[in-house]
Design a protein around this motif. Structure first.
Motif, PDB file in Angstrom:
ATOM      1  N   SER A  98       0.824  -1.211   0.000  1.00 60.07           N
ATOM      2  CA  SER A  98       0.000   0.000   0.000  1.00 60.07           C
ATOM      3  C   SER A  98       0.856   1.259   0.000  1.00 60.07           C
ATOM      4  O   SER A  98       0.424   2.313  -0.481  1.00 60.07           O
ATOM      5  N   THR A  99       2.095   1.162   0.516  1.00 59.95           N
ATOM      6  CA  THR A  99       2.994   2.321   0.519  1.00 59.95           C
ATOM      7  C   THR A  99       3.496   2.668  -0.879  1.00 59.95           C
ATOM      8  O   THR A  99       4.155   3.693  -1.063  1.00 59.95           O
ATOM      9  N   HIS A 100       3.205   1.820  -1.867  1.00 58.88           N
ATOM     10  CA  HIS A 100       3.566   2.122  -3.253  1.00 58.88           C
ATOM     11  C   HIS A 100       2.494   2.934  -3.966  1.00 58.88           C
ATOM     12  O   HIS A 100       2.685   3.324  -5.123  1.00 58.88           O
ATOM     13  N   SER A 101       1.376   3.187  -3.295  1.00 54.44           N
ATOM     14  CA  SER A 101       0.346   4.049  -3.883  1.00 54.44           C
ATOM     15  C   SER A 101       0.879   5.464  -4.037  1.00 54.44           C
ATOM     16  O   SER A 101       1.606   5.967  -3.180  1.00 54.44           O
ATOM     17  N   GLY A 102       0.531   6.117  -5.155  1.00 53.04           N
ATOM     18  CA  GLY A 102       0.964   7.496  -5.350  1.00 53.04           C
ATOM     19  C   GLY A 102       1.174   7.824  -6.816  1.00 53.04           C
ATOM     20  O   GLY A 102       0.803   7.054  -7.710  1.00 53.04           O
ATOM     21  N   LEU A 103       1.764   8.988  -7.042  1.00 54.43           N
ATOM     22  CA  LEU A 103       1.954   9.502  -8.389  1.00 54.43           C
ATOM     23  C   LEU A 103       3.364   9.190  -8.892  1.00 54.43           C
ATOM     24  O   LEU A 103       4.354   9.554  -8.254  1.00 54.43           O
ATOM     25  N   TYR A 104       3.438   8.494 -10.030  1.00 53.41           N
ATOM     26  CA  TYR A 104       4.710   8.162 -10.665  1.00 53.41           C
ATOM     27  C   TYR A 104       4.857   8.991 -11.933  1.00 53.41           C
ATOM     28  O   TYR A 104       3.868   9.247 -12.638  1.00 53.41           O
ATOM     29  N   TYR A 155       5.098  11.298 -19.041  1.00 58.27           N
ATOM     30  CA  TYR A 155       3.892  10.543 -18.717  1.00 58.27           C
ATOM     31  C   TYR A 155       3.790  10.462 -17.189  1.00 58.27           C
ATOM     32  O   TYR A 155       4.803  10.452 -16.488  1.00 58.27           O
ATOM     33  N   ARG A 156       2.541  10.370 -16.728  1.00 54.21           N
ATOM     34  CA  ARG A 156       2.332  10.186 -15.290  1.00 54.21           C
ATOM     35  C   ARG A 156       1.299   9.099 -15.041  1.00 54.21           C
ATOM     36  O   ARG A 156       0.371   8.907 -15.841  1.00 54.21           O
ATOM     37  N   PHE A 157       1.466   8.429 -13.902  1.00 52.98           N
ATOM     38  CA  PHE A 157       0.588   7.330 -13.526  1.00 52.98           C
ATOM     39  C   PHE A 157       0.184   7.515 -12.063  1.00 52.98           C
ATOM     40  O   PHE A 157       1.048   7.701 -11.203  1.00 52.98           O
ATOM     41  N   ASN A 158      -1.117   7.479 -11.794  1.00 51.98           N
ATOM     42  CA  ASN A 158      -1.587   7.520 -10.414  1.00 51.98           C
ATOM     43  C   ASN A 158      -1.947   6.095 -10.012  1.00 51.98           C
ATOM     44  O   ASN A 158      -2.941   5.530 -10.466  1.00 51.98           O
ATOM     45  N   VAL A 159      -1.104   5.491  -9.186  1.00 52.13           N
ATOM     46  CA  VAL A 159      -1.250   4.085  -8.820  1.00 52.13           C
ATOM     47  C   VAL A 159      -1.936   3.974  -7.461  1.00 52.13           C
ATOM     48  O   VAL A 159      -1.528   4.627  -6.499  1.00 52.13           O
ATOM     49  N   THR A 160      -2.964   3.134  -7.399  1.00 47.92           N
ATOM     50  CA  THR A 160      -3.653   2.849  -6.139  1.00 47.92           C
ATOM     51  C   THR A 160      -3.492   1.371  -5.839  1.00 47.92           C
ATOM     52  O   THR A 160      -3.924   0.517  -6.621  1.00 47.92           O
ATOM     53  N   VAL A 161      -2.839   1.067  -4.712  1.00 44.70           N
ATOM     54  CA  VAL A 161      -2.672  -0.322  -4.278  1.00 44.70           C
ATOM     55  C   VAL A 161      -3.693  -0.588  -3.186  1.00 44.70           C
ATOM     56  O   VAL A 161      -3.661   0.026  -2.120  1.00 44.70           O
ATOM     57  N   SER A 162      -4.633  -1.484  -3.473  1.00 44.09           N
ATOM     58  CA  SER A 162      -5.706  -1.789  -2.518  1.00 44.09           C
ATOM     59  C   SER A 162      -5.236  -2.894  -1.583  1.00 44.09           C
ATOM     60  O   SER A 162      -4.861  -3.977  -2.026  1.00 44.09           O
TER      61      SER A 162
END
Length: 375
Positions: free
Chosen positions: A193-199, A212-219
């Motif tokens: 879950s700590t990998h959630s965020g903007l890359y 490029y940007r990616f908004n990753v949500t780890v559930s």
């Protein structure tokens, strides 16, 4: 590394110039800055490193044209021109629409750099790949960044044949990052879950930079917003209630306590404001701390009166997350009462044992029961 000017993720973004960010599948309008074109005005919109013409208005010739079949048709049915102002709207944006746009008004050039943010969701423990969109090594350099501080986590330098990942941010990505040597795409394995965020990824080719940007949500354990995590701590110790998330640029975070949801702390990341509140008769006075990177709440020197329901709400234009915690603070004297029986007239010795109570019970009803506190 990303000098962003806009970070809006609503249904439509309107930008005047410079850096522009938009969520994938949303619309974005690149504003000409004109209220009305002159009768002999000419406007051209161009895109990419080849400066490809994609739209044009010529008032003198009374013509308005979009060239949406160019560049493999990536703009097909996706360009709209405002005949009055000359502004350009791109609908249903994809990663292929990211790049440099150039507005030419009678020889004057006005640049825009569009970054499209892709939403990605993954279950905790699974792997996720952030794709550059490349099929071959047609770049000079690639740089991958993460979080509010744009920390560099991986990079490729083609001329040195260097493919690097970096053990940063307290090791949260340790042994979890893999780079595709051909496309430059980044894979995160065994996600947390700590990998959630903007890359963010910057692709440099012949002095042209594409972002490029990616908004990753780890559930993870908080995938159900009604779930309550139980947390226990001994009185006097500190306890941290974790958001399991990295603060993002537009996040507003509120911490509340009790069923009355009394606000005890909040964060406004846009203005870098971190606040705690002296409420509830001062029970938390000088004992609340906020983690400036994750937004987690730390309670120091905990007391039994700190026991109860805590809630954190994270709100931005991209997401809304609510986590709840049921905190139990166990007192030092819990389960430490010993009973000793003695006959009337006899002596009793209270053993000096730290943190204990001794209950002296007399067998005669003529004398009261005495509770002896041992300091």
């Amino acid at each position: 590394m990303f000098d962003q000017k806009y970070l809006y993720f609503h249904s439509r973004v309107i930008a005047d110039d410079g850096e522009v960010l938009v969520a994938e599948e949303r619309s974005v309008t690149l504003n000409s800055g004109l209220t009305e074109m002159t009768n002999d005005g000419v406007i051209q919109w161009r895109f990419g490193s080849e400066n490809t013409l994609i739209a044009e208005i010529n008032k003198q010739a009374n013509s308005m044209t979009v060239f949406d079949d160019v560049l493999d048709g990536r703009f097909r049915d996706g360009l709209k021109l405002d005949n009055q102002t000359g502004s350009l709207t791109i609908t249903n944006t994809t990663m292929k629409h990211a790049g440099r746009y150039e507005l030419q008004i009678n020889g004057v050039i006005k640049p825009f750099n569009l970054t499209v943010v892709k939403e990605i969701s993954v279950m905790e423990g699974d792997s996720v790949t952030l794709n550059t969109g490349r099929t071959e090594m047609d770049y000079n350099e690639i740089h991958w960044n993460f979080g509010l501080t744009n920390t560099c986590i991986a990079e490729i330098i083609k001329c040195f044949e260097r493919f690097s990942t970096f053990d940063v941010l307290d090791g949260r990505f340790r042994n979890r990052l893999k780079l595709d040597h051909q496309t430059g795409s980044l894979t995160i394995t065994n996600t947390r879950s700590t990998h959630s965020g903007l890359y963010g990824v910057e692709i440099i080719r012949n002095r042209t930079v594409t972002t490029y940007r990616f908004n990753v949500t780890v559930s993870g354990v908080f995938a159900d917003s009604d779930a309550v995590q139980s947390v226990s701590v001994m009185e006097g110790d500190s306890v941290s209630l974790q958001t399991n998330s990295e603060l993002q640029t537009e996040d507003e975070i509120t911490w509340t306590f009790g069923h009355s949801e009394t606000r005890i702390a909040d964060i406004n990341t846009k203005h870098r404001i971190f606040s705690t509140f002296d409420v509830l008769d001062g029970r938390f006075r000088n004992r609340l701390k906020l983690d400036h990177q994750t937004g987690s709440l730390i309670i120091t020197n905990s007391r039994t009166t700190d026991s109860g329901l805590y809630q954190v709400t994270i709100i931005s234009s991209m997401r809304q997350i609510t986590n709840r915690f049921n905190l139990t603070v166990s007192g030092l004297f819990a389960d430490s009462v010993k009973s000793v029986s003695v006959m009337e007239g006899d002596s009793v010795t209270s053993q000096m044992v730290a943190n204990e109570f001794v209950e002296c019970v007399h067998t005669s009803s003529s004398l009261p029961t005495v509770l002896c506190s041992v300091e």
